[in-house]
Design a protein around this motif. Structure first.
Motif, PDB file in Angstrom:
ATOM      1  N   THR A 267      70.316  45.296  62.545  1.00  0.00           N
ATOM      2  CA  THR A 267      70.741  45.856  63.828  1.00  0.00           C
ATOM      3  C   THR A 267      70.514  47.359  63.813  1.00  0.00           C
ATOM      4  OG1 THR A 267      72.480  44.169  64.000  1.00  0.00           O
ATOM      5  CG2 THR A 267      72.634  46.078  65.463  1.00  0.00           C
ATOM      6  N   LEU A 268      69.725  47.840  64.765  1.00  0.00           N
ATOM      7  CA  LEU A 268      69.545  49.276  64.942  1.00  0.00           C
ATOM      8  C   LEU A 268      70.384  49.714  66.131  1.00  0.00           C
ATOM      9  CD1 LEU A 268      68.186  51.982  64.285  1.00  0.00           C
ATOM     10  CD2 LEU A 268      66.314  51.315  65.816  1.00  0.00           C
ATOM     11  N   LEU A 269      71.400  50.520  65.858  1.00  0.00           N
ATOM     12  CA  LEU A 269      72.298  51.024  66.885  1.00  0.00           C
ATOM     13  C   LEU A 269      71.999  52.506  67.093  1.00  0.00           C
ATOM     14  CD1 LEU A 269      74.746  50.692  68.767  1.00  0.00           C
ATOM     15  CD2 LEU A 269      76.227  51.093  66.780  1.00  0.00           C
ATOM     16  N   THR A 270      71.571  52.860  68.291  1.00  0.00           N
ATOM     17  CA  THR A 270      71.190  54.234  68.597  1.00  0.00           C
ATOM     18  C   THR A 270      72.218  54.836  69.539  1.00  0.00           C
ATOM     19  OG1 THR A 270      68.852  53.603  68.384  1.00  0.00           O
ATOM     20  CG2 THR A 270      69.337  55.730  69.412  1.00  0.00           C
ATOM     21  N   VAL A 271      72.786  55.987  69.137  1.00  0.00           N
ATOM     22  CA  VAL A 271      73.900  56.567  69.881  1.00  0.00           C
ATOM     23  C   VAL A 271      73.706  58.066  70.051  1.00  0.00           C
ATOM     24  CG1 VAL A 271      75.502  54.823  69.002  1.00  0.00           C
ATOM     25  CG2 VAL A 271      75.278  57.007  67.800  1.00  0.00           C
ATOM     26  N   HIS A 272      74.441  58.615  71.018  1.00  0.00           N
ATOM     27  CA  HIS A 272      74.536  60.063  71.189  1.00  0.00           C
ATOM     28  C   HIS A 272      75.233  60.652  69.956  1.00  0.00           C
ATOM     29  CE1 HIS A 272      76.221  63.874  72.669  1.00  0.00           C
ATOM     30  NE2 HIS A 272      75.236  63.871  73.552  1.00  0.00           N
ATOM     31  N   ARG A 290      80.526  40.393  61.174  1.00  0.00           N
ATOM     32  CA  ARG A 290      80.465  39.509  62.338  1.00  0.00           C
ATOM     33  C   ARG A 290      79.048  39.039  62.641  1.00  0.00           C
ATOM     34  NH1 ARG A 290      84.678  41.227  67.095  1.00  0.00           N
ATOM     35  NH2 ARG A 290      86.499  41.642  65.798  1.00  0.00           N
ATOM     36  N   THR A 291      78.074  39.893  62.430  1.00  0.00           N
ATOM     37  CA  THR A 291      76.691  39.558  62.803  1.00  0.00           C
ATOM     38  C   THR A 291      75.872  39.033  61.633  1.00  0.00           C
ATOM     39  OG1 THR A 291      75.951  41.836  62.382  1.00  0.00           O
ATOM     40  CG2 THR A 291      76.720  41.311  64.610  1.00  0.00           C
ATOM     41  N   ALA A 292      76.408  39.173  60.412  1.00  0.00           N
ATOM     42  CA  ALA A 292      75.669  38.788  59.206  1.00  0.00           C
ATOM     43  C   ALA A 292      74.318  39.512  59.134  1.00  0.00           C
ATOM     44  CB  ALA A 292      75.476  37.269  59.141  1.00  0.00           C
ATOM     45  N   ARG A 293      74.302  40.746  59.608  1.00  0.00           N
ATOM     46  CA  ARG A 293      73.093  41.570  59.547  1.00  0.00           C
ATOM     47  C   ARG A 293      73.466  42.978  59.091  1.00  0.00           C
ATOM     48  NH1 ARG A 293      72.353  39.529  64.943  1.00  0.00           N
ATOM     49  NH2 ARG A 293      73.117  41.555  65.663  1.00  0.00           N
ATOM     50  N   PRO A 294      72.573  43.642  58.341  1.00  0.00           N
ATOM     51  CA  PRO A 294      72.822  45.049  58.041  1.00  0.00           C
ATOM     52  C   PRO A 294      72.697  45.888  59.310  1.00  0.00           C
ATOM     53  CG  PRO A 294      70.637  44.404  57.275  1.00  0.00           C
ATOM     54  CD  PRO A 294      71.321  43.144  57.730  1.00  0.00           C
ATOM     55  N   VAL A 295      73.388  46.991  59.327  1.00  0.00           N
ATOM     56  CA  VAL A 295      73.415  47.864  60.496  1.00  0.00           C
ATOM     57  C   VAL A 295      72.881  49.242  60.126  1.00  0.00           C
ATOM     58  CG1 VAL A 295      74.875  49.002  62.207  1.00  0.00           C
ATOM     59  CG2 VAL A 295      75.355  46.639  61.533  1.00  0.00           C
ATOM     60  N   ARG A 296      71.982  49.751  60.965  1.00  0.00           N
ATOM     61  CA  ARG A 296      71.515  51.134  60.831  1.00  0.00           C
ATOM     62  C   ARG A 296      71.944  51.874  62.089  1.00  0.00           C
ATOM     63  NH1 ARG A 296      65.278  49.509  60.055  1.00  0.00           N
ATOM     64  NH2 ARG A 296      65.539  47.922  58.419  1.00  0.00           N
ATOM     65  N   GLN A 311      69.325  47.017  69.132  1.00  0.00           N
ATOM     66  CA  GLN A 311      68.194  46.097  69.066  1.00  0.00           C
ATOM     67  C   GLN A 311      68.043  45.572  67.648  1.00  0.00           C
ATOM     68  OE1 GLN A 311      64.286  48.075  69.388  1.00  0.00           O
ATOM     69  NE2 GLN A 311      65.378  50.034  69.245  1.00  0.00           N
ATOM     70  N   ILE A 312      67.306  44.461  67.532  1.00  0.00           N
ATOM     71  CA  ILE A 312      67.009  43.872  66.231  1.00  0.00           C
ATOM     72  C   ILE A 312      65.684  44.450  65.736  1.00  0.00           C
ATOM     73  CG2 ILE A 312      66.610  41.756  64.958  1.00  0.00           C
ATOM     74  CD1 ILE A 312      69.442  42.032  66.027  1.00  0.00           C
ATOM     75  N   VAL A 313      65.673  44.900  64.487  1.00  0.00           N
ATOM     76  CA  VAL A 313      64.473  45.440  63.872  1.00  0.00           C
ATOM     77  C   VAL A 313      64.254  44.709  62.550  1.00  0.00           C
ATOM     78  CG1 VAL A 313      64.719  47.696  64.975  1.00  0.00           C
ATOM     79  CG2 VAL A 313      65.762  47.281  62.739  1.00  0.00           C
ATOM     80  N   PRO A 314      63.036  44.779  61.994  1.00  0.00           N
ATOM     81  CA  PRO A 314      62.798  44.121  60.710  1.00  0.00           C
ATOM     82  C   PRO A 314      63.739  44.631  59.625  1.00  0.00           C
ATOM     83  CG  PRO A 314      60.724  44.745  61.729  1.00  0.00           C
ATOM     84  CD  PRO A 314      61.806  45.369  62.546  1.00  0.00           C
ATOM     85  N   HIS A 315      64.163  43.728  58.787  1.00  0.00           N
ATOM     86  CA  HIS A 315      65.059  44.063  57.688  1.00  0.00           C
ATOM     87  C   HIS A 315      64.251  44.536  56.493  1.00  0.00           C
ATOM     88  CE1 HIS A 315      68.207  44.150  54.820  1.00  0.00           C
ATOM     89  NE2 HIS A 315      68.051  42.941  54.336  1.00  0.00           N
ATOM     90  N   ASP A 316      64.538  45.753  56.025  1.00  0.00           N
ATOM     91  CA  ASP A 316      63.839  46.287  54.853  1.00  0.00           C
ATOM     92  C   ASP A 316      64.446  45.705  53.602  1.00  0.00           C
ATOM     93  OD1 ASP A 316      62.251  47.869  56.470  1.00  0.00           O
ATOM     94  OD2 ASP A 316      63.641  49.584  56.387  1.00  0.00           O
TER      95      ASP A 316
END
Length: 317
Positions: A267-272, A290-296, A311-316
């Motif tokens: 998960t790529l979370l882009t914020v101010h 909750r999402t079972a995904r890493p978050v950036r 948005q969903i991005v490829p997992h490194d």
């Protein structure tokens, strides 16, 4: 039948009263808040007549009233919260409570026993959230402009219709958004100036009918188009939260958007930039659980505070 539903979000509990997919009322609670309906046994710290302060089990002080004459400082009593804490421009208002024995009926949150859902119908919460964020609601021929002040919440009516038609068109929208914003306390409505008593009476009658299910007291419209409504205030409305905690509201919405996206990857979370300090490690860890995904988390100064994207991005690996 209308039904209360809740989303147990990260850092907040969102509630909607839904008739199918049509929202009728909304509510918002942040963990750790003392809220209306909570009962507690607390020590009476100070007493002046029927008023005083008591100590909540959390250690916080609570304003109390309707104290019996024989109430003694230092003694413990059973209290019920009648209004949560309120932050207003330049001041903080302590929660308010009364002895349980003096309260008739219930003060409990109507959404307390709501059905828990993963997500509300698409777009419903988002529409209410954005309306509260902007403080403006549009309707055919006009708009409602909401402004929170320390004294009251003001509703201004603007539009191109003739004054009588504009006022009558605004009435059902006022009734709808009072509950969608979870408004209470003192509310002033500034209608267009209506020249005749018959026009003012027509608007008063329409308002009485539209608010028949909303517990309140109301003045008749005066010659300048002003109507005042007083309803039970049980805590901060959505409008109050945006007025005093806009970054907190936006940070929680950013997490909600990140939780709702689906798919494999990260998960790529882009914020101010202002939101980044509010996205603490506990919230990010809960989002990953909750999402079972890493978050950036990425920073974009060009984004509005309310416009976080996920948005969903490829997992490194």
């Amino acid at each position: 039948m209308p039904e209360w539903q809740v989303e147990e979000g990260i850092g907040e509990r969102r509630a909607l009263l839904l008739d199918g997919e049509t929202p009728l009322a909304a509510g918002l609670h942040w963990p750790g808040e003392i809220q209306a309906g909570d009962e507690f046994e607390g020590k009476l710290l100070r007493k002046t007549g029927a008023r005083g302060t008591a100590q909540h089990p959390s250690g916080r002080e609570v304003l109390v009233d309707k104290l019996p004459r024989d109430a003694s400082e230092g003694a413990n009593y059973l209290f019920a919260i009648t209004r949560g804490a309120m932050t207003e421009r330049g001041r903080f208002k302590l929660p308010a409570a009364r002895p349980v024995s003096t309260i008739a009926g219930t003060l409990s949150d109507p959404s307390a026993n709501a059905r828990s859902v993963r997500r509300f119908p698409p777009g419903v919460w988002e529409d209410i959230w954005h309306a509260a964020s902007s403080g403006e609601v549009e309707f055919a021929g006009g708009s409602l402009l909401f402004a929170v002040t320390p004294a009251m919440t003001l509703i201004d009516i603007d539009g191109d219709l003739p004054p009588r038609e504009l006022s009558l068109a605004a009435v059902p929208q006022i009734a709808r958004w009072l509950t969608l914003f979870d408004l209470g306390g003192s509310i002033g409505i500034d209608f267009p100036t209506l020249q005749t008593k018959s026009d003012r009476k027509a608007v008063d009658s329409a308002l009485e009918e539209a608010l028949s299910g909303f517990s309140h007291e109301r003045t008749a419209m005066n010659g300048f188009g002003l109507v005042q409504i007083v309803a039970r205030l049980h805590g901060p409305s959505l409008l109050h939260r945006f007025a005093t905690s806009r970054i907190g509201m936006a940070a929680r919405m950013a997490l909600r958007r990140a939780e709702m996206v689906e798919g494999p990857g990260a998960t790529l979370l882009t914020v101010h930039p202002a939101l980044r300090p509010r996205l603490g490690p506990e919230w990010i860890a809960e989002l990953e659980r909750r999402t079972a995904r890493p978050v950036r988390v990425a920073i974009d100064p060009g984004l509005a505070i309310e416009a976080a994207t996920a948005q969903i991005v490829p997992h490194d690996d």
